[in-house]
Structures are given as C-alpha cells and as structure tokens.
Design a protein around this motif. Structure first.
Motif: not given
Length: 300
Positions: A114, A123-125, A160, A157, A118, A98
């Motif tokens: 991206r 945040s971005e996975v 994730s 992470t 989450n 992430e």
C-alpha cells in the motif's frame, strides 16, 4: 506528470464508478470447472447499478449489468430463487489499483504493497509491481466472486498508479504489474468477461484477454465535488474518441461509454444515448452515483 498515453482527469471529473465500493466476501471454489477454455459471450446492452435494492423488472432490455458485489447480491442465490431475469449476465465491479479499508481482504494486503492514498476517495493505492499481487488479487478478490456466480468483472482504478509513479521507469513497472494481474485473471478464468475502465496504455499487452473497454463522461459528466452534472469539454471528448477509435480499429473490441444525466431528465438521457450510439459505441447513461437503472440505453 502523466504518462504521454494518458489524458489527465479534468478538475471537475470525479470517479462515480468507485464512489460506493465496499468489500468482497466469499470462498474459492470451482477451479477445475473454470479453467476450461471458452470464449466469454459478446458484450450486449449493459447497465451499471451500484445500489442495494435491485429491481429485476428495471433490467428489461439489458443483456448484462455491472453491480457492486458488496451490497449483497449473489447471482447463484438469485438464480436458485428464480428472481433474476432469464439470460442476464452479472458483472462484478472490482477495484484493481486502489483498496478501501472496508474491504474484507484489506487486512491481508501487506503494508508494503500500500504505497499511497487517494484522498478524494479515502482509499489506498496498491503497488501493482509488488511480488505476489497478481496471485493475491485472483485468489482473494476474483475467485470468491466467481464462486458466487459472477461471470464477468469490471476492472476499475487502472490508472491510480499515476498518483504515485512520477518517472517513466516507475510508470512502466506499474503498467507491467497491471498487465500481469489481467493476464492472470484470464488464465484462471478464461470464460470470464473482463471489461476495463480505461487502461488504454495496457491494450497492446492485454487486448486478447479482455472483452471490452469502457470509459466515462463522453458528453455528460458528474462533478462529485460540486454535486452537479456537467457538459464535457470538446477537447476531452476528442481525446476519448481517438482512444475509442484505436481500441475498435486496432484491436476489434467494443467500447462502452458511460455518461451521466439527472434521473428526472429523460430528454438528456435519450439525447446522450443517441450521441454515443452515433459514434459507434455502446451507451449507458446513469445518475451521478449509479443508484438507479436508467432504461434509456435499453431502448431502440
């Protein structure tokens, strides 16, 4: 549905190790010096601290400490100033799966990489299977930290991708991408100590590249949603102990268990440290947000 090799996170579980992560800054340096083949040192007593004001005296008895590098600590500067404990090894927290928008390298990540969010952590996975992601991660995240004097990396992470991957084929692609990231770090910085946070399903491919595996909440956990410390259910503990046994017996790697007790509850910390050690694991017991160094795990 989760991969069969993974255990779903319990509803009360929150990821305090990623709660206060910020950005990474620095420049790439030292390529030729860092490609020399050498083994990282053995994992010793380890602390986890993500606060800003690091008191060197609090680290007495520890061999290494994992810190959040964006809070301004620079190992090379501390060494030059003579303010670091002698022999201390500094491990940088890094998030692999992430990214937060506050990270300096965030804007450089192609939008196509991206693939989700989450919401718990805003945040971005990251698509671990994206072409170029392993090289990007090494160049933009790891190399600048190595240049600052960090000689190890705590890779968080790693699961994730499960937020987005819903089929066996997609999970396999994401896992292959994570393997490529870890192997590329090891090739570029063979002396770096790599500690995985979980990543159990990756071990067949990366066990020769890592120094240890860690996980959280074996006996005592932190419930971020309700801001409270909790006891870990027996079934969750049994699953983690089975994974730890596999890592130790099959791959001969040390396993670190990170648990959580209220800072004022010294008895909780001491008891939990003793319980973890009785399982043959390396213990650390911290507060819910890892803002203080707890001396319990440094004591015999």
């Amino acid at each position: 549905m989760f991969d069969k090799t993974m255990q779903p996170r319990p509803a009360w579980w929150r990821r305090p190790l990623a709660r206060f992560m910020g950005g990474v800054v620095g420049v790439f340096a030292g390529f030729f010096l860092n490609t020399a083949s050498a083994q990282p040192p053995a994992v010793g007593r380890i602390a986890f601290f993500y606060g800003e004001a690091l008191d060197p005296a609090a680290l007495a008895g520890y061999d290494q400490v994992v810190v959040e590098p964006d809070n301004g600590f620079v190992p090379k500067a501390a060494e030059a100033a003579g303010t670091e404990p002698r022999g201390m090894r500094w491990i940088a927290y890094v998030s692999v799966g992430e990214v937060l928008p506050s990270r300096d390298y965030y804007a450089a990540i192609p939008k196509a990489w991206r693939i989700g969010r989450n919401g718990d952590w805003k945040s971005e996975v990251i698509d671990q299977a994206a072409p170029g992601w392993p090289q990007f991660f090494v160049e933009k995240v790891i190399a600048p930290l190595w240049a600052k004097g960090y000689r190890g990396f705590f890779l968080d992470t790693l699961d994730s991708y499960q937020l987005m991957a819903k089929t066996d084929a997609e999970r396999a692609r994401q896992q292959a991408g994570l393997v490529a990231v870890i192997q590329r770090i090891h090739r570029r910085f063979p002396r770096a100590e790599l500690i995985l946070n979980r990543g159990f399903e990756l071990m067949p491919q990366v066990h020769d590249n890592v120094s240890a595996v860690a996980f959280e909440s074996l006996y005592r956990g932190w419930d971020e949603a309700n801001q409270r410390y909790v006891a870990v259910p027996e079934d969750a503990r049994a699953w983690l102990l089975a994974r730890a046994r596999e890592v130790r017996e099959r791959y001969d790697l040390p396993v670190i268990a990170i648990d959580y007790c209220a800072p004022a509850d010294l008895a909780c910390a001491q008891q939990t440290v003793a319980q973890i050690r009785a399982q043959g694991l390396i213990p650390y017991v911290g507060d819910g947000h890892l803002m203080r160094i707890n001396p319990a795990a440094a004591q015999d």
